[in-house]
Design an enzyme around this catalytic site. Structure first.
Site, PDB file in Angstrom:
ATOM      1  N   GLY A   1       0.815  -1.210   0.118  1.00 19.53           N
ATOM      2  CA  GLY A   1       0.001   0.002  -0.102  1.00 19.53           C
ATOM      3  C   GLY A   1       0.952   1.273   0.029  1.00 19.53           C
ATOM      4  O   GLY A   1       1.812   1.284   0.281  1.00 19.53           O
TER       5      GLY A   1
ATOM      6  N   GLN B   1       2.989   9.950   1.362  1.00 17.19           N
ATOM      7  CA  GLN B   1       4.074   9.139   1.241  1.00 17.19           C
ATOM      8  C   GLN B   1       5.130   9.701   0.030  1.00 17.19           C
ATOM      9  O   GLN B   1       6.034   9.387  -0.138  1.00 17.19           O
ATOM     10  CB  GLN B   1       3.829   7.601   1.109  1.00 17.19           C
ATOM     11  CG  GLN B   1       3.624   6.860   2.404  1.00 17.19           C
ATOM     12  CD  GLN B   1       3.394   5.502   2.524  1.00 17.19           C
ATOM     13  OE1 GLN B   1       2.463   5.142   2.251  1.00 17.19           O
ATOM     14  NE2 GLN B   1       4.341   4.888   2.847  1.00 17.19           N
TER      15      GLN B   1
ATOM     16  N   CYS C   1       6.296  -0.746   6.558  1.00 20.79           N
ATOM     17  CA  CYS C   1       5.837   0.423   5.758  1.00 20.79           C
ATOM     18  C   CYS C   1       6.654   0.806   4.716  1.00 20.79           C
ATOM     19  O   CYS C   1       8.065   0.745   5.307  1.00 20.79           O
ATOM     20  CB  CYS C   1       5.528   1.572   6.885  1.00 20.79           C
ATOM     21  SG  CYS C   1       4.984   3.387   6.157  1.00 20.79           S
ATOM     22  N   LEU C   2       6.782   1.040   3.699  1.00 21.46           N
ATOM     23  CA  LEU C   2       7.661   1.828   2.860  1.00 21.46           C
ATOM     24  C   LEU C   2       8.401   2.977   3.205  1.00 21.46           C
ATOM     25  O   LEU C   2       9.528   3.356   2.803  1.00 21.46           O
ATOM     26  CB  LEU C   2       7.007   2.065   1.348  1.00 21.46           C
ATOM     27  CG  LEU C   2       6.381   0.786   0.759  1.00 21.46           C
ATOM     28  CD1 LEU C   2       5.657   1.122  -0.604  1.00 21.46           C
ATOM     29  CD2 LEU C   2       7.548  -0.006   0.303  1.00 21.46           C
TER      30      LEU C   2
ATOM     31  N   HIS D   1      -3.913   0.645   7.802  1.00 22.81           N
ATOM     32  CA  HIS D   1      -2.497   1.319   7.514  1.00 22.81           C
ATOM     33  C   HIS D   1      -2.616   2.493   6.688  1.00 22.81           C
ATOM     34  O   HIS D   1      -2.240   3.608   7.234  1.00 22.81           O
ATOM     35  CB  HIS D   1      -1.595   0.150   7.277  1.00 22.81           C
ATOM     36  CG  HIS D   1      -0.121   0.782   7.142  1.00 22.81           C
ATOM     37  ND1 HIS D   1       0.827   0.478   8.019  1.00 22.81           N
ATOM     38  CD2 HIS D   1       0.431   1.612   5.888  1.00 22.81           C
ATOM     39  CE1 HIS D   1       1.987   1.136   7.714  1.00 22.81           C
ATOM     40  NE2 HIS D   1       1.725   1.687   6.469  1.00 22.81           N
ATOM     41  N   GLU D   2      -3.222   2.212   5.711  1.00 25.51           N
ATOM     42  CA  GLU D   2      -3.230   3.644   4.621  1.00 25.51           C
ATOM     43  C   GLU D   2      -4.064   4.506   5.325  1.00 25.51           C
ATOM     44  O   GLU D   2      -3.897   5.755   4.983  1.00 25.51           O
ATOM     45  CB  GLU D   2      -3.561   3.081   3.328  1.00 25.51           C
ATOM     46  CG  GLU D   2      -2.548   2.020   2.712  1.00 25.51           C
ATOM     47  CD  GLU D   2      -1.240   2.308   2.906  1.00 25.51           C
ATOM     48  OE1 GLU D   2      -0.814   3.503   2.746  1.00 25.51           O
ATOM     49  OE2 GLU D   2      -0.424   1.307   3.134  1.00 25.51           O
TER      50      GLU D   2
ATOM     51  N   HIS E   1      -2.234   6.568   7.494  1.00 23.88           N
ATOM     52  CA  HIS E   1      -1.413   7.553   7.015  1.00 23.88           C
ATOM     53  C   HIS E   1      -2.053   8.917   6.776  1.00 23.88           C
ATOM     54  O   HIS E   1      -1.526  10.042   6.823  1.00 23.88           O
ATOM     55  CB  HIS E   1      -0.656   7.003   5.772  1.00 23.88           C
ATOM     56  CG  HIS E   1       0.496   6.275   5.689  1.00 23.88           C
ATOM     57  ND1 HIS E   1       1.688   6.904   6.249  1.00 23.88           N
ATOM     58  CD2 HIS E   1       0.784   5.058   5.295  1.00 23.88           C
ATOM     59  CE1 HIS E   1       2.442   5.772   6.143  1.00 23.88           C
ATOM     60  NE2 HIS E   1       2.078   4.908   5.486  1.00 23.88           N
TER      61      HIS E   1
HETATM   62 NI    NI Z   1       3.004   2.843   5.260  1.00 20.68          NI
END
Ligand code: NI
Length: 155
Positions: A46, A51, A88-89, A131-132, A135
């Site tokens: 995701g 991000q 997480c990226l 999770h998103e 964010h």
């Molecule tokens: Ni993330």
């Protein structure tokens, strides 16, 4: 299409709340396309617009069955709770254990402005949706964790 730079931990933008998309214009469509390409390249589950440095409520999720575009996603209801590994990226090489709901029902707009419902999501899809959404509200991977995962635990 373009591959965008993913913002990493330490950048304060990740703690900011993203604004709802009022109008799905060319810029939003380009953002969706670029985010899809960026997520595929990064091989993640995701990606939220914050991000890539854009405070709009736009998300791409790929739970293994191809990318799903979400505009203004919202969690409607959740059920249960389980402890899951999560990454997480924006936090390369960091893994944590978090409490996430077992079942999640949510909604979002697609690129045509149609409202789509995601009923009783489970697994990676449910986890990524939570999770998103975090964010978009400025919440980070490392907030409210059960614990950090020790090196070697996931190998
Ligand atoms: Ni993330």
């Amino acid at each position: 299409m373009a591959i965008l730079n993913i913002v990493k931990t330490g950048d304060d933008i990740l703690k900011k709340r993203s604004r709802p998309v009022e109008k799905i214009d060319e810029r939003v469509l380009t953002l969706l396309d670029d985010m899809k390409e960026t997520l595929a390249k990064a091989n993640g589950a995701g990606l939220a617009a914050v991000q890539v440095g854009i405070l709009k409520r736009v998300v791409i999720i790929d739970a293994g069955e191809g990318p799903i575009e979400l505009i203004n996603p919202e969690i409607i209801s959740t059920e249960g709770s389980e402890e899951l590994y999560e990454g997480c990226l924006s936090f390369p090489d960091v893994w944590v254990v978090k409490k996430r709901p077992i079942k999640v029902t949510g909604k979002a707009l697609d690129r045509n402005g149609n409202e789509i419902y995601f009923e009783n999501m489970t697994g990676i899809m449910a986890q990524a949706f939570c999770h998103e959404t975090d964010h978009l509200n400025g919440k980070l991977l490392v907030d409210d964790i059960v614990r950090y995962v020790e090196k070697g635990e996931l190998e």
